[in-house]
Design a protein around this motif. Sequence first.
Motif, mmCIF file in Angstrom:
data_model
loop_
_atom_site.group_PDB
_atom_site.id
_atom_site.type_symbol
_atom_site.label_atom_id
_atom_site.label_comp_id
_atom_site.label_asym_id
_atom_site.label_seq_id
_atom_site.Cartn_x
_atom_site.Cartn_y
_atom_site.Cartn_z
ATOM 1 N N ALA A 1 -3.372 -1.028 -5.123
ATOM 2 C CA ALA A 1 -2.127 -0.902 -4.386
ATOM 3 C C ALA A 1 -1.337 -1.496 -5.273
ATOM 4 O O ALA A 1 -1.785 -1.301 -6.687
ATOM 5 C CB ALA A 1 -2.278 -1.721 -3.276
ATOM 6 N N TYR B 1 0.882 -1.126 -0.125
ATOM 7 C CA TYR B 1 0.156 0.336 -0.039
ATOM 8 C C TYR B 1 1.326 1.604 0.061
ATOM 9 O O TYR B 1 2.519 0.901 0.671
ATOM 10 C CB TYR B 1 -1.382 0.400 1.007
ATOM 11 C CG TYR B 1 -1.741 -1.474 1.273
ATOM 12 C CD1 TYR B 1 -1.980 -2.265 1.513
ATOM 13 C CD2 TYR B 1 -3.316 -1.260 0.464
ATOM 14 C CE1 TYR B 1 -2.325 -3.341 1.830
ATOM 15 C CE2 TYR B 1 -3.629 -2.435 0.245
ATOM 16 C CZ TYR B 1 -3.016 -3.534 1.129
ATOM 17 O OH TYR B 1 -4.337 -4.615 1.651
ATOM 18 N N SER C 1 -10.054 -0.323 -1.505
ATOM 19 C CA SER C 1 -9.632 -0.603 -0.479
ATOM 20 C C SER C 1 -8.323 -1.289 -1.433
ATOM 21 O O SER C 1 -7.452 -1.607 -0.810
ATOM 22 C CB SER C 1 -9.448 -1.379 1.011
ATOM 23 O OG SER C 1 -10.318 -2.080 0.202
ATOM 24 N N ASP C 2 -8.770 -2.454 -1.653
ATOM 25 C CA ASP C 2 -7.523 -2.848 -2.833
ATOM 26 C C ASP C 2 -6.419 -2.425 -3.975
ATOM 27 O O ASP C 2 -5.478 -2.871 -4.373
ATOM 28 C CB ASP C 2 -8.841 -3.943 -4.103
ATOM 29 C CG ASP C 2 -8.724 -5.212 -3.002
ATOM 30 O OD1 ASP C 2 -10.230 -5.676 -3.162
ATOM 31 O OD2 ASP C 2 -8.763 -5.424 -1.352
#
Lengths: 116, 113
Positions: free
Chosen positions: A87, A39, A84-85
């Motif tokens: 990255a 991240y 939120s994935d």
Amino acid sequence: AQSVTQLDSQVPVFEEAPVELRCNYSSSVSVYLFWYVQYPNQGLQLLLKYLSGSTLVKGINGFEAEFNKSQTSFHLRKPSVHISDTAEYFCAVSTPLKDSSYKLIFGSGTRLLVRP
Amino acid sequence: EAGVAQSPRYKIIEKRQSVAFWCNPISGHATLYWYQQILGQGPKLLIQFQNNGVVDDSQLPKDRFSAERLKGVDSTLKIQPAKLEDSAVYLCASSLGVSNEQFFGPGTRLTVL
């Protein structure tokens, strides 16, 4: 010598869509395979690993990967991605050494960009 | 459980200057790794310690890079003198042993001008 190829530098996908991040490796001997996630402004976190046994490996955050020896691939999949994935994802390979240790060789990474 | 700590988080220097990075591994982890991650590439192992001994430093540019792990706990990585191509993120990782999962710190981003 071992090497890892991540064919896609960036993969854009809409939220809740499935995704596959591709990884191919080259090695003349048996290997261990790994997927890491990074991240922004953080270190790498292990998602999953294949050492032996079942070729379908399940990891954290709903990710899974399948080891395909004949195609020398270890593609990462998720059936439904979340914002939120977003990255950077790294595939890594290693050959087990005599003392059971391993040296990780990383691919160049794939940036997963999840759009709403 | 505290993670791997690294400092500083960012460093900007001019070429030919010296710089040092510090890493404190997870308590009890015997194995410590330093990686170099150049923009657009995956991490590359520079050096691996088992306690205070070096296991692998085959990819460490020894003419300018040095690392130590006195007392087998925290570690420092030094570059002297720095070159433009040393601009990268330097990641420290630790593991219980050589065959265990590696836990990574947040890294130090070095910019050499």
